[in-house]
Enzyme design. Structure first.
Site, short mmCIF file in Angstrom:
data_model
loop_
_atom_site.label_atom_id
_atom_site.label_comp_id
_atom_site.label_asym_id
_atom_site.label_seq_id
_atom_site.Cartn_x
_atom_site.Cartn_y
_atom_site.Cartn_z
N SER A 266 0.81 -1.24 0.00
CA SER A 266 0.00 0.00 0.00
C SER A 266 0.84 1.28 0.00
CB SER A 266 -1.06 -0.01 1.12
OG SER A 266 -0.48 0.02 2.40
N ASP B 157 2.11 -10.49 -3.91
CA ASP B 157 2.57 -10.05 -2.60
C ASP B 157 4.07 -10.30 -2.43
OD1 ASP B 157 3.05 -9.45 0.03
OD2 ASP B 157 1.28 -10.49 0.79
P1 4NP Z 1 2.44 -5.40 3.13
O1 4NP Z 1 3.48 -6.57 3.40
O2 4NP Z 1 1.11 -5.87 3.69
O3 4NP Z 1 2.43 -5.29 1.65
O4 4NP Z 1 2.97 -4.18 3.83
C1 4NP Z 1 3.59 -7.29 4.58
C2 4NP Z 1 4.25 -6.74 5.65
C3 4NP Z 1 4.39 -7.46 6.81
C4 4NP Z 1 3.82 -8.72 6.90
C5 4NP Z 1 3.15 -9.25 5.83
C6 4NP Z 1 3.02 -8.53 4.65
N1 4NP Z 1 3.97 -9.46 8.09
O5 4NP Z 1 3.51 -10.61 8.12
O6 4NP Z 1 4.54 -8.93 9.05
#
Ligand code: 4NP
Length: 159
Positions: free
Chosen positions: A15, A127
């Site tokens: 985001s 992702d």
């Molecule tokens: P975002 O990525 O949602 O694109 O900012 C992630 C950041 C941290 C985590 C997962 C996705 N996490 O599991 O901590």
């Protein structure tokens, strides 16, 4: 004025990339005065003591390669009161949509969207937290932002 909040799980990769890419597109189209653009997390993972984490370094690097800076962006978490502060909540994946609906206790004004629904390949944004592929995430997010801006401008022209 159109107020857009981009949403992902952690607000350190996808985001913030969407916020920064979309803001740059809006600026390049001379439309900065027409938009309020921000991004937020559904989780509290990257928000400590009121000071959020910086953008994840690999996301910063891919933005920098495209001439964009993530300087100053810190993770924040969405709260129920944000619902009235924005016109559109643009989510990176389906779980973000579910979590956002939960935080807002529904979506009675139909403001929640998926970013890739503005492209010809509706799906979750790739992702990079799991794939490690920040180039692919950048391409998805760029295309989504481009489609989103086109859709807004088309709607404005019809109004
Ligand atoms: P975002 O990525 O949602 O694109 O900012 C992630 C950041 C941290 C985590 C997962 C996705 N996490 O599991 O901590």
């Amino acid at each position: 004025m159109i107020r857009i909040l981009f949403i992902c799980l952690g607000n350190i990769c996808r985001s913030p990339m969407a916020e920064i890419i979309f803001r740059d597109m809006v600026e390049k189209n001379g439309l900065s005065d027409e938009f309020i653009i921000a991004s937020s997390a559904t989780s509290s993972e990257n928000v400590w003591n009121g000071i959020g984490a910086e953008v994840y370094p690999p996301a910063k690097r891919i933005l920098a390669r495209h001439g964009l800076s993530a300087e100053g962006k810190r993770a924040v978490q969405i709260k129920k009161s944000d619902y009235e502060k924005y016109d559109l909540f643009v989510c990176m994946d389906k779980s973000n949509v579910r979590n956002t609906q939960r935080i807002f206790h529904g979506d009675n004004e139909d403001k929640i969207r998926m970013l890739m629904d503005y492209t010809d390949r509706p799906a979750d944004v790739s992702d990079p937290w799991y794939t490690g592929d920040f180039d692919k995430a950048y391409r998805d997010i760029y295309d989504g932002c481009e489609g989103l801006l086109k859709a807004i401008l088309k709607q404005e022209n019809q109004a």
